[in-house]
Write a protein that holds these residues in place. Structure first.
Motif, mmCIF file in Angstrom:
data_model
loop_
_atom_site.group_PDB
_atom_site.id
_atom_site.type_symbol
_atom_site.label_atom_id
_atom_site.label_comp_id
_atom_site.label_asym_id
_atom_site.label_seq_id
_atom_site.Cartn_x
_atom_site.Cartn_y
_atom_site.Cartn_z
ATOM 1 N N SER A 25 59.220 9.188 76.174
ATOM 2 C CA SER A 25 59.606 10.005 75.022
ATOM 3 C C SER A 25 58.829 9.664 73.758
ATOM 4 O O SER A 25 58.801 10.451 72.807
ATOM 5 C CB SER A 25 61.107 9.843 74.758
ATOM 6 N N ARG A 26 58.173 8.511 73.732
ATOM 7 C CA ARG A 26 57.412 8.102 72.557
ATOM 8 C C ARG A 26 55.982 8.638 72.562
ATOM 9 O O ARG A 26 55.222 8.404 71.615
ATOM 10 C CB ARG A 26 57.379 6.581 72.461
ATOM 11 N N PHE A 27 55.620 9.401 73.620
ATOM 12 C CA PHE A 27 54.235 9.864 73.743
ATOM 13 C C PHE A 27 54.124 11.389 73.764
ATOM 14 O O PHE A 27 53.051 11.927 74.053
ATOM 15 C CB PHE A 27 53.595 9.284 75.003
ATOM 16 N N ILE A 28 55.225 12.088 73.478
ATOM 17 C CA ILE A 28 55.204 13.546 73.517
ATOM 18 C C ILE A 28 55.785 14.115 72.231
ATOM 19 O O ILE A 28 56.520 13.443 71.508
ATOM 20 C CB ILE A 28 55.991 14.095 74.729
ATOM 21 N N THR A 29 55.462 15.366 71.958
ATOM 22 C CA THR A 29 55.954 16.044 70.756
ATOM 23 C C THR A 29 56.854 17.231 71.088
ATOM 24 O O THR A 29 57.365 17.900 70.197
ATOM 25 C CB THR A 29 54.773 16.542 69.909
ATOM 26 N N ARG A 30 57.048 17.496 72.386
ATOM 27 C CA ARG A 30 57.947 18.564 72.830
ATOM 28 C C ARG A 30 58.538 18.175 74.179
ATOM 29 O O ARG A 30 58.000 17.300 74.867
ATOM 30 C CB ARG A 30 57.190 19.896 72.966
ATOM 31 N N GLU A 31 59.645 18.800 74.534
ATOM 32 C CA GLU A 31 60.239 18.528 75.842
ATOM 33 C C GLU A 31 59.256 18.880 76.950
ATOM 34 O O GLU A 31 58.611 19.933 76.904
ATOM 35 C CB GLU A 31 61.532 19.330 76.037
ATOM 36 N N GLN A 32 59.181 18.013 77.969
ATOM 37 C CA GLN A 32 58.285 18.274 79.094
ATOM 38 C C GLN A 32 58.929 17.809 80.400
ATOM 39 O O GLN A 32 59.703 16.856 80.432
ATOM 40 C CB GLN A 32 56.953 17.544 78.916
ATOM 41 N N TYR A 33 58.547 18.515 81.474
ATOM 42 C CA TYR A 33 58.950 18.073 82.801
ATOM 43 C C TYR A 33 58.115 16.856 83.184
ATOM 44 O O TYR A 33 56.932 16.786 82.881
ATOM 45 C CB TYR A 33 58.729 19.180 83.826
ATOM 46 N N TYR A 34 58.770 15.894 83.856
ATOM 47 C CA TYR A 34 57.981 14.712 84.229
ATOM 48 C C TYR A 34 58.066 14.330 85.703
ATOM 49 O O TYR A 34 57.224 13.603 86.210
ATOM 50 C CB TYR A 34 58.347 13.518 83.342
ATOM 51 N N GLN A 35 59.092 14.809 86.447
ATOM 52 C CA GLN A 35 59.092 14.562 87.888
ATOM 53 C C GLN A 35 60.081 15.481 88.576
ATOM 54 O O GLN A 35 61.040 15.974 87.975
ATOM 55 C CB GLN A 35 59.379 13.104 88.223
ATOM 56 N N GLN A 36 59.823 15.721 89.865
ATOM 57 C CA GLN A 36 60.707 16.525 90.699
ATOM 58 C C GLN A 36 61.528 15.612 91.608
ATOM 59 O O GLN A 36 61.059 14.560 92.034
ATOM 60 C CB GLN A 36 59.907 17.483 91.573
ATOM 61 N N HIS A 37 62.763 16.045 91.911
ATOM 62 C CA HIS A 37 63.653 15.318 92.808
ATOM 63 C C HIS A 37 64.078 16.231 93.956
ATOM 64 O O HIS A 37 64.178 17.437 93.798
ATOM 65 C CB HIS A 37 64.943 14.901 92.085
ATOM 66 N N GLU A 65 63.134 17.175 86.326
ATOM 67 C CA GLU A 65 63.757 16.439 85.218
ATOM 68 C C GLU A 65 62.889 16.507 83.962
ATOM 69 O O GLU A 65 61.659 16.441 84.044
ATOM 70 C CB GLU A 65 63.981 14.979 85.615
ATOM 71 N N LEU A 66 63.566 16.633 82.835
ATOM 72 C CA LEU A 66 62.898 16.721 81.538
ATOM 73 C C LEU A 66 62.967 15.402 80.793
ATOM 74 O O LEU A 66 63.892 14.611 80.980
ATOM 75 C CB LEU A 66 63.574 17.786 80.673
ATOM 76 N N VAL A 67 61.978 15.200 79.923
ATOM 77 C CA VAL A 67 62.047 14.102 78.962
ATOM 78 C C VAL A 67 61.904 14.715 77.571
ATOM 79 O O VAL A 67 61.135 15.663 77.371
ATOM 80 C CB VAL A 67 60.970 13.037 79.237
ATOM 81 N N THR A 68 62.672 14.183 76.618
ATOM 82 C CA THR A 68 62.739 14.731 75.271
ATOM 83 C C THR A 68 62.079 13.778 74.277
ATOM 84 O O THR A 68 62.264 12.561 74.380
ATOM 85 C CB THR A 68 64.211 14.952 74.871
ATOM 86 N N PRO A 69 61.309 14.291 73.317
ATOM 87 C CA PRO A 69 60.663 13.410 72.323
ATOM 88 C C PRO A 69 61.683 12.549 71.584
ATOM 89 O O PRO A 69 62.825 12.966 71.346
ATOM 90 C CB PRO A 69 59.988 14.396 71.360
ATOM 91 N N ARG A 70 61.248 11.345 71.222
ATOM 92 C CA ARG A 70 62.143 10.400 70.541
ATOM 93 C C ARG A 70 61.309 9.534 69.608
ATOM 94 O O ARG A 70 60.309 8.950 70.013
ATOM 95 C CB ARG A 70 62.839 9.525 71.591
ATOM 96 N N GLY A 71 61.735 9.444 68.365
ATOM 97 C CA GLY A 71 61.036 8.598 67.411
ATOM 98 C C GLY A 71 59.660 9.136 67.049
ATOM 99 O O GLY A 71 59.299 10.271 67.362
ATOM 100 N N GLN A 72 58.873 8.298 66.392
ATOM 101 C CA GLN A 72 57.531 8.684 65.979
ATOM 102 C C GLN A 72 56.609 8.688 67.197
ATOM 103 O O GLN A 72 56.429 7.666 67.848
ATOM 104 C CB GLN A 72 56.994 7.709 64.925
ATOM 105 N N PRO A 73 56.008 9.832 67.514
ATOM 106 C CA PRO A 73 55.190 9.890 68.727
ATOM 107 C C PRO A 73 53.830 9.200 68.553
ATOM 108 O O PRO A 73 53.247 9.235 67.468
ATOM 109 C CB PRO A 73 55.012 11.388 68.951
ATOM 110 N N TYR A 74 53.362 8.587 69.624
ATOM 111 C CA TYR A 74 51.997 8.065 69.650
ATOM 112 C C TYR A 74 51.142 9.172 70.252
ATOM 113 O O TYR A 74 51.322 9.559 71.408
ATOM 114 C CB TYR A 74 51.900 6.796 70.489
#
Length: 414
Positions: free
Chosen positions: A276-288, A305-314
């Motif tokens: 979440s520290r490396f993105i600026t928008r919600e993105q899919y990251y893996q399938q189950h 599954e989605l991951v949501t941005p968190r904190g200041q992005p790198y």
């Protein structure tokens, strides 16, 4: 008050499990535990379609032995043998005996494969016993404890297969080379035609109770940041530590994230916190895919599954270092960074551990066990266990004193 209550509950649980471990079970209870174990694997294990295991025959062969059990030790040994029929390094018990084999890859320092009838070392773990005694990729293991390897693997070979499978032989080979917890390893190694006996566990067995000075290493290499996670992806305390370290490196021009020492996996909370520290928008990251549900009801269950941005992005370029001791959740991070196009993955073949594990507990002995129940995929559909780094580095290229993978990452980021 709540903390005291939790502590008391935890203490009671430990006492309960300890009492269960010390209480001698009846023959019927041993049999019930073995039956529960077999049925749970039968209903939930996700990778039967990739194995030659005849699990019904496993029941026919080993279930009668349950009636002869008279100790916890004998139960553990039978369960270990039954698990070995899956030849899956991501399936394991929550307990062991002093003479049980070490876990692969978490407590190993070499990875080998059968090549042309020879047991050939493919990769060596940096900084551990095998490397320290001079074992290198390309070496042949001729004998283990004075026994030819072809004979020495026999106790670890699956016995109930529908047809031969080279993967089962490689599983047995690596279990053999992992060694037992209570014994020193002794190998006869052939390198470039010269044979030598080596003792990877001297002067001390580095694979027992592996500890790192820090769970997270952070430094600058010129204008490039460097973060190395040391087998702590299951520790939620890594989240604030990672946040702090990444924030301190926000002014760097690029970042190297080193996951080459994450063999024991972790949890998705920590993984998503990192991603979440490396993105600026919600993105899919893996399938189950939950295979057991389709097996039970004929209805496939698969999700992304989605991951949501968190904190200041790198937002600067990232290279992720991965290798044979990048396992489970470490592999999940590798496919996630690749799938989200937020890092170039560089390194050797990964641990290739199957899927996501769920944990279960036997009803009487209270012995825990874990098996892969979900298949996991890259967002492009590639099974996680088949993923290979986009920028390959030969295993022979790196050692404790010469890290070619790190050098290659730095060159790529210039």
């Amino acid at each position: 008050m709540k903390a005291i209550a939790h502590l008391l509950a935890a203490s009671l649980l430990v006492l309960s499990l300890s009492a269960a471990a010390q209480t001698k079970l009846t023959p019927a209870q041993y049999a019930q535990d073995v039956e529960y174990f077999w049925q749970t694997v039968n209903d939930n294990y996700a990778y039967f379609d990739q194995k030659q295991t005849d699990w019904a025959r496993v029941h026919a062969v080993y279930r009668p032995q349950a009636d002869t059990l008279s100790s916890r030790r004998s139960l553990v040994r039978l369960l270990e043998t039954m698990l070995g029929e899956l030849y899956d390094h991501h399936a394991g018990l929550g307990t062991n005996q002093p003479d049980s084999r070490r876990l692969v890859p978490s407590a190993t320092d070499v990875y080998a494969q059968w090549q042309g009838g020879r047991a050939v070392v493919v990769d060596v773990r940096r900084g551990f016993g095998a490397e320290r005694v001079g074992v290198r990729p390309g070496a042949e293991i001729v004998q283990v404890e004075g026994v030819l390897v072809e004979q020495a693997i026999r106790p670890y070979l699956a016995q109930n297969l529908k047809s031969p499978d080279e993967a089962a032989r490689n599983y047995a080979l690596n279990l053999l080379l992992a060694g037992a917890h209570n014994a020193e390893r002794r190998w006869l190694v052939r390198t470039a035609g010269t044979e030598a006996e080596v003792l990877p566990d001297r002067p001390q067995p580095l694979l027992e109770n592996i500890r790192f000075a820090r769970s997270l290493e952070s430094r600058r290499i010129g204008s490039t940041g460097y973060l190395k996670i040391n087998n702590s992806l299951g520790d939620n305390a890594l989240i604030p530590a990672f946040d702090s370290a990444l924030t301190a490196l926000q002014d760097t021009k690029a970042l190297i994230l080193d996951l080459r020492e994450t063999p024991s996996g972790g949890n998705t909370t920590v993984a998503r916190a990192i991603l979440s520290r490396f993105i600026t928008r919600e993105q899919y990251y893996q399938q189950h895919e939950l295979v057991g549900e389709e097996r039970a009801f004929g209805v496939k269950r698969k999700w992304v599954e989605l991951v949501t941005p968190r904190g200041q992005p790198y937002t600067r370029p990232v290279v992720l270092l991965a290798g044979r001791w990048t396992g489970s959740m470490g592999e999940g991070l590798a496919i996630a960074f690749d799938g989200m196009k937020r890092a170039t993955v560089l390194g050797t073949e990964l641990a290739r551990l199957n899927g996501a594990i769920y944990s279960f507990r036997l009803p009487n002995s209270r012995i825990g066990f874990s098996i892969p129940t979900e298949k996991l995929y890259h967002v492009d559909g590639t099974p996680r266990e088949n993923y290979v780094p986009k920028v390959p580095v030969p295993p022979a290229a790196s050692s404790s004193t010469h890290d070619v993978a790190l050098a290659a990452a730095l060159r790529r980021l210039r």
